[in-house]
Design a protein around this motif. Structure first.
Motif, short mmCIF file in Angstrom:
data_model
loop_
_atom_site.label_atom_id
_atom_site.label_comp_id
_atom_site.label_asym_id
_atom_site.label_seq_id
_atom_site.Cartn_x
_atom_site.Cartn_y
_atom_site.Cartn_z
N LEU A 299 0.81 -1.22 0.00
CA LEU A 299 0.00 0.00 0.00
C LEU A 299 0.84 1.28 0.00
CD1 LEU A 299 -2.78 1.25 -0.02
CD2 LEU A 299 -2.83 1.07 2.49
N PRO A 300 1.84 1.47 0.88
CA PRO A 300 2.61 2.72 0.83
C PRO A 300 3.33 2.93 -0.51
CG PRO A 300 3.00 1.57 2.88
CD PRO A 300 2.27 0.62 1.99
N SER A 301 3.89 1.86 -1.06
CA SER A 301 4.60 2.00 -2.34
C SER A 301 3.63 2.31 -3.47
CB SER A 301 5.38 0.73 -2.64
OG SER A 301 4.55 -0.40 -2.61
N LEU A 302 2.43 1.72 -3.45
CA LEU A 302 1.43 2.05 -4.48
C LEU A 302 1.01 3.50 -4.38
CD1 LEU A 302 -0.84 -1.15 -4.43
CD2 LEU A 302 0.65 -0.38 -6.29
N TYR A 303 0.84 3.99 -3.17
CA TYR A 303 0.45 5.39 -2.97
C TYR A 303 1.53 6.32 -3.52
CZ TYR A 303 -0.82 9.70 -0.54
OH TYR A 303 -1.15 11.01 -0.25
N ILE A 409 10.35 -4.89 6.73
CA ILE A 409 11.64 -4.55 6.14
C ILE A 409 11.52 -4.38 4.64
CG2 ILE A 409 13.95 -5.47 5.65
CD1 ILE A 409 13.93 -6.72 8.42
N LEU A 410 10.80 -5.30 3.98
CA LEU A 410 10.67 -5.24 2.52
C LEU A 410 9.84 -4.04 2.05
CD1 LEU A 410 10.14 -9.03 1.76
CD2 LEU A 410 12.18 -7.66 1.33
N ARG A 411 9.05 -3.49 2.94
CA ARG A 411 8.23 -2.34 2.58
C ARG A 411 9.09 -1.15 2.15
NH1 ARG A 411 5.14 -0.92 7.48
NH2 ARG A 411 4.24 -3.00 7.21
N PHE A 412 10.25 -0.96 2.77
CA PHE A 412 11.07 0.21 2.50
C PHE A 412 11.75 0.17 1.13
CE2 PHE A 412 10.59 0.42 7.08
CZ PHE A 412 10.37 1.78 7.28
N PRO A 413 12.38 -0.95 0.72
CA PRO A 413 12.91 -0.95 -0.66
C PRO A 413 11.82 -0.81 -1.72
CG PRO A 413 13.15 -3.11 0.37
CD PRO A 413 12.80 -2.16 1.44
N LEU A 414 10.62 -1.32 -1.45
CA LEU A 414 9.52 -1.14 -2.40
C LEU A 414 9.12 0.32 -2.50
CD1 LEU A 414 7.23 -4.24 -1.69
CD2 LEU A 414 8.62 -3.80 -3.72
#
Length: 480
Positions: A299-303, A409-414
């Motif tokens: 969700l954050p990366s899509l936004y 953790i993976l949320r940040f590189p995305l």
């Protein structure tokens, strides 16, 4: 430096001097000398706090001092006959004496003999059985593992009463000599898995083991992966269910967390409560969990990607509303997302580390106050606060804490890929994650084996939770 492999001396005074040298400046070592039958010198050595002093006086010293030596051929027979202890072990070296002393067993030595007896009179403070704080549930057993190894094995034995349940003990750690138990069900587990676990544990070289994480990090296939390759749990029912599926449990002395291997990716997203309620409800909750795991990851990366590169994907009225809310924000969507995500993770960790009485209140109040203040100050936009809040709630749907950390953790590189390349970057990140998961192994078992070699019985417990009459399955090793 003394050689602890030295055999015991026939002279009791030499043995006592050796113990004084080995345990120099140790105020908790107790030395008690007395006469057996009033004529033979004896020495009792034990560690105060690990041995039961009252039982030592009643069961050892008093019977031996009052016993008649003449009725027995030697002192060993007198000891075995007069001491009402469930278990005595003969010791012949100082290394064996040190090992038993550290377990709370007093060492009894007597003159003119180069051996002694370790007495099972251990007694130390230990925590009672309680409900696991990190794996609490609405329905199901309320018992959790403790830091005492034998208490943990007894809980497993109480559930699995079969004589085929095996518990092998190893000692790991140069100084701690920590007891490690490998538990499995003979005839259900794949013997090659047992051999693999034995091999990996025997190759560990370390000064000490203080927690099961030490073991996990040293025997997993790819230690640099953010995804755990072993399952850690505090619940005996979870361990027993895994044993019945043909998996292996690794119990570590001094920690309530038991390791289970091998596992697959979907093992981390299954909750024990899935099996304690009706299968229709469990299936619905499982699908809801899968959806929120994707939301937590993407969700954050899509936004960020949509606001930065793909504004045409947003309806006009919503785009105007989002643009007006971001009008006073001086940062790009990427920086804004990073600020909010890092702040949220910091508040979550602060809530965990603070005392229970104030931890929850501080994290909730902090999120409300800081979020509202940041919006009014124009540092972040209101939609971003909503996105981060939904992401945080979605991450709480992951039943395993260690799996939740991997997703966080993976949320940040995305987010970085979304801010740099848009949806293309997100797709590249997803492909990289899938490729990494495809290469992962858990004790040699492919991490995605359930999907790569699907079987009807196994799929009945992955995408859905089928009724119990369709779950007559056991874990099987899949050769890569």
């Amino acid at each position: 430096m003394h050689d602890i492999q030295q055999k015991l001396f026939p002279n009791m005074q030499q043995n006592e001097d050796m113990f004084h040298s080995l345990y120099a400046n140790c105020s908790d070592i107790v030395y008690r000398t007395f006469l057996i039958s009033g004529s033979i010198k004896a020495l009792l050595v034990f560690i105060d706090g690990l041995s039961n002093c009252e039982r030592i006086e009643d069961y050892v010293i008093d019977p031996l001092m009052r016993g008649e030596h003449g009725a027995f051929e030697n002192i060993a027979q007198l000891v075995s006959s007069k001491i009402p202890v469930s278990q005595t072990t003969e010791v012949t070296t100082f290394a064996q004496c040190i090992e038993h002393l550290s377990l709370g067993c007093p060492i009894l030595l007597w003159d003119n003999e180069a051996y002694g007896a370790a007495l099972n009179l251990a007694s130390w403070e230990k925590r009672g059985i309680e409900e696991p704080a990190a794996e609490a549930g609405i329905r199901g057993p309320r018992e959790g593992f403790t830091e005492t190894l034998r208490t943990n094995t007894s809980q497993i034995r109480r559930i699995i009463k079969s004589h085929l349940l095996r518990t092998e003990t190893l000692k790991i750690g140069e100084y701690t000599r920590t007891n490690i138990i490998i538990a499995y069900i003979d005839g259900v587990v794949d013997t090659s898995l047992v051999e693999e676990v034995r091999s990996r544990l025997s190759n560990i070289q370390i000064d000490g083991i203080l927690e099961s994480e030490y073991i996990e990090e040293m025997i997993e296939d790819q230690p640099y992966s953010p995804f755990p390759q072993l399952l850690s749990t505090e619940r005996p029912d979870v361990v027993c269910s895994c044993l019945l599926e043909g998996r292996i449990a690794i119990l570590t002395e001094g920690t309530p967390f038991v390791l289970v291997a091998p596992i697959t990716l979907f093992s981390l997203f299954q909750s024990h409560e899935d099996y304690y309620q009706r299968f229709i409800i469990s299936t619905f909750i499982r699908w809801l969990r899968y959806c929120f795991i994707l939301i937590s990851l993407l969700l954050p990366s899509l936004y960020v990607a949509i606001l930065t590169f793909h504004q045409e994907m947003v309806p006009g009225s919503l785009l105007i509303s989002m643009a007006s809310s971001r009008e006073a924000v001086p940062f790009s969507a990427l920086i804004e997302a990073l600020i909010m995500e890092i702040a949220f993770e910091a508040m979550r960790e602060a809530g965990v580390r603070l005392p229970k009485q104030v931890g929850a209140a501080v994290s909730i109040v902090g999120a409300l106050v800081i979020g509202q203040a940041a919006v009014h100050a124009g540092l972040v936009s209101a939609p971003m606060v909503i996105v981060v809040a939904i992401t945080g709630i979605a991450s709480f749907m992951i039943p395993r804490y260690i799996a939740g950390i991997a997703v966080r953790i993976l949320r940040f590189p995305l987010i970085f890929l979304a801010g740099s390349l848009g949806l293309l970057g997100i797709m590249m990140g997803i492909i990289a994650i899938v490729l990494h998961l495809s290469s992962l192994r858990s004790l040699g078992v492919p991490y995605l084996s359930t999907l790569t070699t699907p079987k009807t019985n196994e799929m009945n417990d992955v995408l859905i939770r089928a009724p119990w009459w369709k779950l007559s399955m056991r874990f099987r090793r899949h050769n890569p």
